[in-house]
Design a protein around this motif. Structure first.
Motif, mmCIF file in Angstrom:
data_model
loop_
_atom_site.group_PDB
_atom_site.id
_atom_site.type_symbol
_atom_site.label_atom_id
_atom_site.label_comp_id
_atom_site.label_asym_id
_atom_site.label_seq_id
_atom_site.Cartn_x
_atom_site.Cartn_y
_atom_site.Cartn_z
ATOM 1 N N VAL A 187 5.317 -16.003 9.841
ATOM 2 C CA VAL A 187 4.492 -14.823 10.113
ATOM 3 C C VAL A 187 4.703 -13.733 9.067
ATOM 4 O O VAL A 187 3.750 -13.093 8.610
ATOM 5 N N LYS B 53 0.433 -11.811 0.782
ATOM 6 C CA LYS B 53 0.134 -11.323 2.129
ATOM 7 C C LYS B 53 -0.742 -12.310 2.871
ATOM 8 O O LYS B 53 -0.735 -12.406 4.049
ATOM 9 N N LEU C 253 -0.900 -1.776 14.353
ATOM 10 C CA LEU C 253 -2.124 -2.162 13.658
ATOM 11 C C LEU C 253 -1.811 -2.806 12.312
ATOM 12 O O LEU C 253 -2.619 -3.551 11.771
ATOM 13 N N ILE C 254 -0.639 -2.508 11.787
ATOM 14 C CA ILE C 254 -0.221 -3.099 10.525
ATOM 15 C C ILE C 254 0.285 -4.504 10.784
ATOM 16 O O ILE C 254 1.009 -4.764 11.751
ATOM 17 N N LYS C 255 -0.104 -5.466 9.963
ATOM 18 C CA LYS C 255 0.278 -6.855 10.150
ATOM 19 C C LYS C 255 1.765 -7.047 9.837
ATOM 20 O O LYS C 255 2.329 -6.326 9.005
ATOM 21 N N PRO C 256 2.408 -8.029 10.474
ATOM 22 C CA PRO C 256 3.828 -8.256 10.209
ATOM 23 C C PRO C 256 4.156 -8.435 8.732
ATOM 24 O O PRO C 256 5.124 -7.855 8.227
ATOM 25 N N VAL C 257 3.359 -9.240 8.027
ATOM 26 C CA VAL C 257 3.647 -9.464 6.612
ATOM 27 C C VAL C 257 3.532 -8.169 5.823
ATOM 28 O O VAL C 257 4.268 -7.946 4.852
ATOM 29 N N GLU C 258 2.640 -7.288 6.235
ATOM 30 C CA GLU C 258 2.490 -6.006 5.538
ATOM 31 C C GLU C 258 3.698 -5.103 5.769
ATOM 32 O O GLU C 258 4.113 -4.368 4.868
ATOM 33 N N THR C 259 4.286 -5.161 6.989
ATOM 34 C CA THR C 259 5.494 -4.366 7.219
ATOM 35 C C THR C 259 6.647 -4.883 6.369
ATOM 36 O O THR C 259 7.460 -4.099 5.871
ATOM 37 N N ARG D 205 -0.266 -1.672 20.167
ATOM 38 C CA ARG D 205 0.405 -2.666 19.343
ATOM 39 C C ARG D 205 0.251 -2.240 17.889
ATOM 40 O O ARG D 205 -0.750 -1.604 17.526
#
Length: 387
Positions: free
Chosen positions: A87, A387, A363-369, A361
């Motif tokens: 993820v 990404k 809004l930023i995707k896990p990979v982006e964090t 929840r």
């Protein structure tokens, strides 16, 4: 058959200097060699999933990492491999031994896993190759792994058969030893009502300096509430990989001693991988801070009670070698003392149950964090743009 040095030498030249694992007789030469090589870091993990998460934390900190395990332990690693590495796009090299190889005599407990190991890797979409047994094949095998990791941001596996590596003696054990008497136990109590999780997290955000602290929140409401309070580039919100926050934080803290790494855990998550506290106690440095928010239930799945009421978490932390332990059962004044304590530090806060209305929840995707966190730390890696 090759010598351990014939693999670790090319691996080091390609940057693989952080190793975590769980012993297997097939891996003995490797483990013995990495323990004795001052240019390599080896973390002895309590289970295979923790080894994967610890190696992944080191990878987030900019190091090429290896997780070693017996194939029977691959089952313990399915959760982080599928819900952390996949993820968040965190590439690590896996070395998985093939116990129970079809047609070869072995112990009965390895029979089934020996038959399905490669199928399991394929199912998790982890490409694999046989571990090289000739010196000339080592660098090409490693280069294929690096090319895959750098272009996909995902793990690659080498499957090791029996007798692939020549014996290598254990020259000395781990040098990191921490006497239990070094622990400092502090208990804070008052007659005030237990704070909410949101109150605690708001105070933590207020007490932390974004420039030198990294916040790793465990899956569920810890991450969601932290995000709702203040989304920041120094924060990572885990999804899935329950129980792996502390092991990931350990790997990250080990390779980034310039940052305070604060792991925000829940009682259910901590109980799932309680053995990792012993690993933290031995390997954790002054920059590792473990915060347990304990409301006695699995709140995100309906409020079922955990077994935490039977556990003295502070005593466990003390027995495992944490250097500072504090608990606030009722009443809460802030984190100044905790964040200035000698690490690895543990703080147990009992919180009341309940979730803020309309909790979003991320809004930023896990990979982006993950990429944002790496950029915040100034990490340079070939796969950081994926990404």
């Amino acid at each position: 058959m090759i010598e351990a040095s014939q693999f670790t030498g090319p691996a080091k030249r390609l940057g693989f200097d952080f190793w975590a694992g769980v012993p297997c007789s097939f891996l003995t030469p490797f483990i013995n060699y990495t323990i004795g090589d001052p240019e390599l870091t080896y973390i002895s993990s309590a289970n295979e999933g923790d080894a994967v998460a610890t190696a992944s934390g080191a990878a987030l900190g900019g190091r090429r990492s290896v997780a070693m395990m017996q194939n029977s332990g691959l089952g313990n690693a399915v959760s982080p491999l599928s819900s952390l590495n996949y993820v968040f796009r965190i590439p690590i090299l896996l070395i998985v031994t093939l116990r129970g190889e079809p047609g070869k005599p072995d112990e009965p407990q390895h029979e089934l896993m020996g038959e399905i190991t490669m199928d399991l890797l394929d199912t998790m979409r982890i490409p694999w190759d046989w571990f090289p047994v000739r010196n000339k094949d080592v660098t090409p095998a490693l280069q294929r792994a690096v090319d895959h990791m750098d272009t996909t941001g995902r793990p690659y596996a080498l499957v090791m058969k029996k007798g692939s590596v020549a014996p290598y003696p254990l020259k000395h054990g781990p040098e990191r030893e921490k006497p239990l008497e070094a622990n400092a136990f502090r208990k804070e109590t008052s007659g005030h009502k237990a704070p909410s999780r949101q109150d605690v997290l708001k105070q933590l955000v207020a007490d932390c300096d974004v420039s030198n602290t990294l916040l790793i929140a465990s899956t569920g409401f810890n991450g969601r509430e932290l995000y709702a309070i203040e989304d920041s580039p120094n924060q990572l919100y885990l999804v899935g990989s329950m129980g792996c926050a502390a092991s990931l934080g350990l790997g990250l803290s080990f390779v980034r001693p310039d940052k305070k790494v604060i792991v925000i855990d829940g009682d259910g998550a901590l109980l799932m991988r309680l053995g990792n506290m012993a690993t933290v106690g031995l390997y954790g440095g002054d920059n590792f801070f473990h915060l347990l928010l304990d409301n006695h239930v699995h709140e995100s799945t309906g409020g079922q009670a955990t077994v935490g009421s039977a556990v003295d978490f502070q005593a466990v932390a003390s027995a495992c070698g944490y250097q500072s332990i504090a608990t606030t059962q009722t009443g809460f004044q802030g984190f100044t003392g905790f964040l200035n304590a000698k690490g690895p530090a543990f703080m147990h806060i009992e919180t009341r149950q309940g979730v803020p209305g309309g909790l979003p929840r991320p809004l930023i995707k896990p990979v982006e964090t993950a990429r944002r966190l790496m950029q915040h730390m100034g990490v340079s890696a070939n796969w950081i743009s994926i990404k």
